[in-house]
Design a protein around this motif. Structure first.
Motif, PDB file in Angstrom:
ATOM      1  N   LYS A 196      44.500  37.641  33.336  1.00 17.18           N
ATOM      2  CA  LYS A 196      44.563  38.272  34.651  1.00 17.18           C
ATOM      3  C   LYS A 196      43.169  38.430  35.261  1.00 17.18           C
ATOM      4  O   LYS A 196      42.966  38.181  36.461  1.00 17.18           O
ATOM      5  CB  LYS A 196      45.238  39.639  34.536  1.00 17.18           C
ATOM      6  N   LEU A 197      42.200  38.807  34.426  1.00 17.09           N
ATOM      7  CA  LEU A 197      40.833  38.969  34.924  1.00 17.09           C
ATOM      8  C   LEU A 197      40.219  37.620  35.304  1.00 17.09           C
ATOM      9  O   LEU A 197      39.483  37.524  36.294  1.00 17.09           O
ATOM     10  CB  LEU A 197      39.980  39.657  33.860  1.00 17.09           C
ATOM     11  N   MET A 198      40.534  36.584  34.554  1.00 15.04           N
ATOM     12  CA  MET A 198      40.031  35.258  34.887  1.00 15.04           C
ATOM     13  C   MET A 198      40.660  34.735  36.178  1.00 15.04           C
ATOM     14  O   MET A 198      40.030  34.014  36.961  1.00 15.04           O
ATOM     15  CB  MET A 198      40.309  34.289  33.737  1.00 15.04           C
ATOM     16  N   ALA A 199      41.944  35.092  36.390  1.00 13.74           N
ATOM     17  CA  ALA A 199      42.599  34.694  37.640  1.00 13.74           C
ATOM     18  C   ALA A 199      41.916  35.379  38.833  1.00 13.74           C
ATOM     19  O   ALA A 199      41.726  34.765  39.904  1.00 13.74           O
ATOM     20  CB  ALA A 199      44.075  35.061  37.584  1.00 13.74           C
ATOM     21  N   LYS A 200      41.526  36.650  38.656  1.00  3.86           N
ATOM     22  CA  LYS A 200      40.796  37.342  39.716  1.00  3.86           C
ATOM     23  C   LYS A 200      39.440  36.710  39.962  1.00  3.86           C
ATOM     24  O   LYS A 200      38.983  36.597  41.113  1.00  3.86           O
ATOM     25  CB  LYS A 200      40.611  38.820  39.342  1.00  3.86           C
ATOM     26  N   GLN A 201      38.792  36.308  38.882  1.00  3.60           N
ATOM     27  CA  GLN A 201      37.497  35.635  39.020  1.00  3.60           C
ATOM     28  C   GLN A 201      37.635  34.364  39.850  1.00  3.60           C
ATOM     29  O   GLN A 201      36.820  34.097  40.747  1.00  3.60           O
ATOM     30  CB  GLN A 201      36.937  35.293  37.640  1.00  3.60           C
ATOM     31  N   GLU A 202      38.638  33.573  39.581  1.00  2.00           N
ATOM     32  CA  GLU A 202      38.854  32.337  40.326  1.00  2.00           C
ATOM     33  C   GLU A 202      39.193  32.640  41.791  1.00  2.00           C
ATOM     34  O   GLU A 202      38.757  31.921  42.703  1.00  2.00           O
ATOM     35  CB  GLU A 202      39.997  31.546  39.671  1.00  2.00           C
ATOM     36  N   GLN A 241      45.563  40.260  29.216  1.00  2.00           N
ATOM     37  CA  GLN A 241      44.696  40.981  30.142  1.00  2.00           C
ATOM     38  C   GLN A 241      43.535  40.100  30.588  1.00  2.00           C
ATOM     39  O   GLN A 241      43.136  40.111  31.766  1.00  2.00           O
ATOM     40  CB  GLN A 241      44.178  42.256  29.478  1.00  2.00           C
ATOM     41  N   HIS A 242      42.998  39.325  29.648  1.00  2.00           N
ATOM     42  CA  HIS A 242      41.871  38.442  29.963  1.00  2.00           C
ATOM     43  C   HIS A 242      42.277  37.369  30.969  1.00  2.00           C
ATOM     44  O   HIS A 242      41.499  37.020  31.880  1.00  2.00           O
ATOM     45  CB  HIS A 242      41.358  37.788  28.675  1.00  2.00           C
TER      46      HIS A 242
END
Length: 347
Positions: A89-95, A86-87
């Motif tokens: 996926k959230l980091m990919a959104k951040q980038e 899950q983390h």
């Protein structure tokens, strides 16, 4: 019918008695010899059982620790893996949001991107906190369960040993050289053998324990031994708070500053911290023999091993969780600066 083997019949009753006494004497000698050999064999078996019992508690308690540790590692590992996916996926959104922020964007697009990233941040922090409570809860529950299992296992082990025949019960038998070599070690030798360097559940070496009351001799099943009471396990050290983790560990600097401001204004904070349940532990009683002492020594040693493992698990997860929380807070400041810079270029 004529008498057969007449020469074997003694000439008188006195001679007949003397002949039978020789036979009875030989039978008695053989019986005593068999009894003495049986007694020595029984003694040898009792001594061997006693020597074996010295090492049984350590093996059983160590296996209990190993089983609990493996189960906890598997359970926590599955939780960590679920959160890690899950983390990512959230980091990919951040980038993605970072790369999407360009000076060429319209003001409405910048505002929309800012909202999306703030939502992602809140989701990331909430997910991190949920994961922290879940994984720390698992570790804490298993730790308390292990303390209870070890407590009960020790109690049952001492009961079993109290009902076991020990070499000291065979006081009427003399020991030959072979059995003397098999005699049980004294307490000092036993401690050196089973414990090596003395460690205590507090984790401090060389620290003297509180002096225990001298047990009074009591008769048990026709035997006279010292009935001893050993101190209870410090199960309060198995709480998450003792390991260095509380709910307030996840508070951000902004939340801490906000709480300070509320306190300065005289407002009362909502009490979130609840008193953690401390498992009860009881003193154990048993006959004061080397077998029982070995069981208690094994209990303390394995408890200390689990305590070290437990504290390390909590510390390692706390370090990773707080590092991710700091990264999110740092990125929040960087993102605000990027948004401010981007809006400044549009005006």
């Amino acid at each position: 019918r004529p008498i057969t083997r007449e020469t074997l019949i003694p000439p008188s009753a006195e001679d007949m008695i003397a002949k039978h006494e020789l036979i009875f004497s030989e039978m008695q000698s053989q019986t005593e010899s068999h009894m003495e050999a049986g007694q020595k064999e029984a003694r040898a078996q009792v001594v061997k059982v006693g020597d074996t019992l010295l090492h049984v508690p350590g093996a059983v308690f160590s296996k209990l620790f190993q089983t609990v540790r493996e189960a906890l590692d598997i359970s926590v590992g599955a939780t960590d893996l679920k959160y890690h996916r899950q983390h990512l996926k959230l980091m990919a959104k951040q980038e993605e949001h970072k790369l999407s922020l360009k000076p060429s964007l319209r003001p409405d697009d910048v505002d929309r991107l800012q909202i999306l990233e703030m939502e992602r941040m809140h989701t990331s922090v909430d997910s991190l906190r949920k994961h922290a409570h879940e994984v720390m809860g698992k570790i804490g529950r298993v730790a308390k369960a292990f303390g209870g299992l070890l407590d009960r296992a020790t109690e049952q082990t001492l009961r079993l040993m109290d009902s076991t025949v020990l070499p000291e019960d065979l006081t009427s038998l003399e020991l030959d050289d072979h059995l003397r070599a098999m005699r049980r070690k004294n307490l000092r030798q036993l401690q050196r053998l089973l414990r090596g360097g003395m460690t205590y559940p507090s984790g401090k070496e060389g620290e003297k324990e509180e002096e225990e009351e001298v047990p009074a001799p009591v008769a048990v099943d026709g035997r006279t031994y010292l009935q001893r009471t050993w101190r209870a396990l410090p199960l309060s050290s198995l709480t998450l708070k003792a390991a260095g983790w509380t709910k307030s560990s996840l508070k951000t600097d902004e939340e801490i500053e906000r709480e300070k401001a509320l306190l300065e204004e005289g407002d009362e904070l909502e009490e979130e911290e609840t008193e953690e349940e401390v498992p009860e532990s009881y003193m154990v009683e048993g006959l004061d023999t080397p077998c029982q002492q070995a069981a208690v020594n094994a209990r303390d040693r394995v408890f200390q091993q689990f305590l070290n493992y437990y504290y390390k698990q909590v510390a390692d997860h706390k370090q990773l969780i707080l590092a991710q929380l700091r990264d999110e807070m740092l990125w929040k400041k960087i993102w605000e600066q990027l948004i401010s810079k981007c809006k400044g270029s549009l005006s």
